[in-house]
Design an enzyme around this catalytic site. Sequence first.
Site, short mmCIF file in Angstrom:
data_model
loop_
_atom_site.label_atom_id
_atom_site.label_comp_id
_atom_site.label_asym_id
_atom_site.label_seq_id
_atom_site.Cartn_x
_atom_site.Cartn_y
_atom_site.Cartn_z
CE LYS A 236 -16.20 -2.70 4.50
NZ LYS A 236 -14.93 -2.29 4.88
CE LYS B 26 -11.86 -7.93 -0.55
NZ LYS B 26 -12.83 -7.28 -0.18
CE LYS C 109 -4.27 -1.85 1.81
NZ LYS C 109 -5.26 -1.74 2.88
P1 ATP Z 1 -11.86 -2.71 2.21
O1 ATP Z 1 -11.92 -2.48 0.49
O2 ATP Z 1 -11.68 -1.33 2.70
O3 ATP Z 1 -10.93 -3.72 2.56
P2 ATP Z 1 -13.81 -4.70 2.30
O4 ATP Z 1 -14.83 -4.79 1.31
O5 ATP Z 1 -12.69 -5.69 1.79
O6 ATP Z 1 -13.21 -3.30 2.42
P3 ATP Z 1 -13.45 -5.32 5.15
O7 ATP Z 1 -13.84 -4.49 6.17
O8 ATP Z 1 -11.96 -5.52 4.78
O9 ATP Z 1 -14.35 -5.27 3.99
O10 ATP Z 1 -13.86 -6.75 5.54
C1 ATP Z 1 -14.95 -7.01 6.45
C2 ATP Z 1 -15.58 -8.32 6.10
O11 ATP Z 1 -16.12 -8.64 4.95
C3 ATP Z 1 -14.15 -9.34 6.38
O12 ATP Z 1 -14.70 -10.52 7.10
C4 ATP Z 1 -14.05 -9.67 4.68
O13 ATP Z 1 -13.34 -11.12 4.64
C5 ATP Z 1 -15.39 -9.95 4.49
N1 ATP Z 1 -15.53 -9.61 2.75
C6 ATP Z 1 -14.91 -8.36 2.35
N2 ATP Z 1 -15.17 -8.34 1.04
C7 ATP Z 1 -15.58 -9.67 0.54
C8 ATP Z 1 -16.08 -10.23 -0.74
N3 ATP Z 1 -15.98 -9.56 -1.66
N4 ATP Z 1 -16.64 -11.64 -0.41
C9 ATP Z 1 -16.50 -12.10 0.77
N5 ATP Z 1 -16.45 -11.47 1.86
C10 ATP Z 1 -15.95 -10.38 1.60
MG MG Z 2 -10.66 -5.82 3.07
#
Ligand code: ATP
Ligand code: MG
Length: 322
Positions: free
Chosen positions: A193, A190, A109
Amino acid sequence: MMIRLSGITPSGEAHLGNYLGAVRRWAREPGPDDLYFVSNLHAMTTPHEPERLRSLTQHQLAFLVASGVPWESMFVQSDLVREHMALSWLLECTCTFGEARRMVQFKEKSEGNSSVRLGLLTYPVLMAADILLHGTATVPVGNDQKQHVELARTLARRFNTTYGEVFVMPEAVVPTAGARVRDLANPAKKMSKSSSDQDGIVYVLDDPAVVRRKFQRAVTDGLNSVRYVPQEQPGVANLLEILASCTDTTPEAAAEGITGYRDLKEAVAEAVAAEAAPVRERMLDLLEGGAELQKIRAAGAERARERSAARLNRALELAGVG
Ligand code: ATP
Ligand code: MG
């Protein structure tokens, strides 16, 4: 007590991947000692807007409550900002610069970024503080976070042997296989957010018409064959996995009886809208009402503070500052 700790960072709005891959499971299979927290201090390692962070924190807390995660098990990290920061400092003074610098996520990062925040380097130590403060035994994490849990173990061991036994040794566990939801516009990625491109992300708060439109535009392929072959047809496989996850079946079974991509997209959009509707409605209620969410938040903070006070005080004392 076998405390299992999981967090969600308010880096953006809750999406279908967060729900099907994580939060729905937290709600369906809660352990008696589980803790779930909104890790809002972790959303500050890159430049952020204060008001947006404040509202996303409420949004993610409402998402947990609306999804049916037991409210007794949740708290917001910054409601214990003094506790988390105090322990984080003790652990920063336990961690070497080399250990922090070696974290793969930091390397990835920070690369090519000339104004990297120091918090990006030290955030795995804050994560160690989150884990150790609450006496966590297991941390369900994906591969990208395993190294951070390993660091938490190193710091716990070093602190315990240098100053005295106070921390439980945490362990990373691979979460039971859940759906891995991919970006509808780019199935190689994937759903995330923090993704800059929003077109392929289905948000929990999207209304059914928007959900339908996003699925209609989902990337598929030119084969026009509804089969579950992820290597050859990643877009179609993603749609089948989402459909299967919403209808509690397998992707292969979900494919049966669907002949064209249009039908597939309609079926997934309908299943997603149906699955998300109760969560969405409850979330909107909670966010509009405000008072109920505030009550849950305050009670969660109180419980988390009570649970962690003795351990933090002991650690401060052992380090010679308490
Ligand atoms: P960021 O992009 O900020 O990392 P994120 O969408 O990956 O956000 P996190 O807050 O990192 O979300 O993760 C919250 C939970 O959601 C974790 O348990 C993570 O494994 C799960 N998660 C995140 N994205 C996915 C996805 N695309 N499919 C399944 N599980 C997910
Ligand atoms: Mg994440």
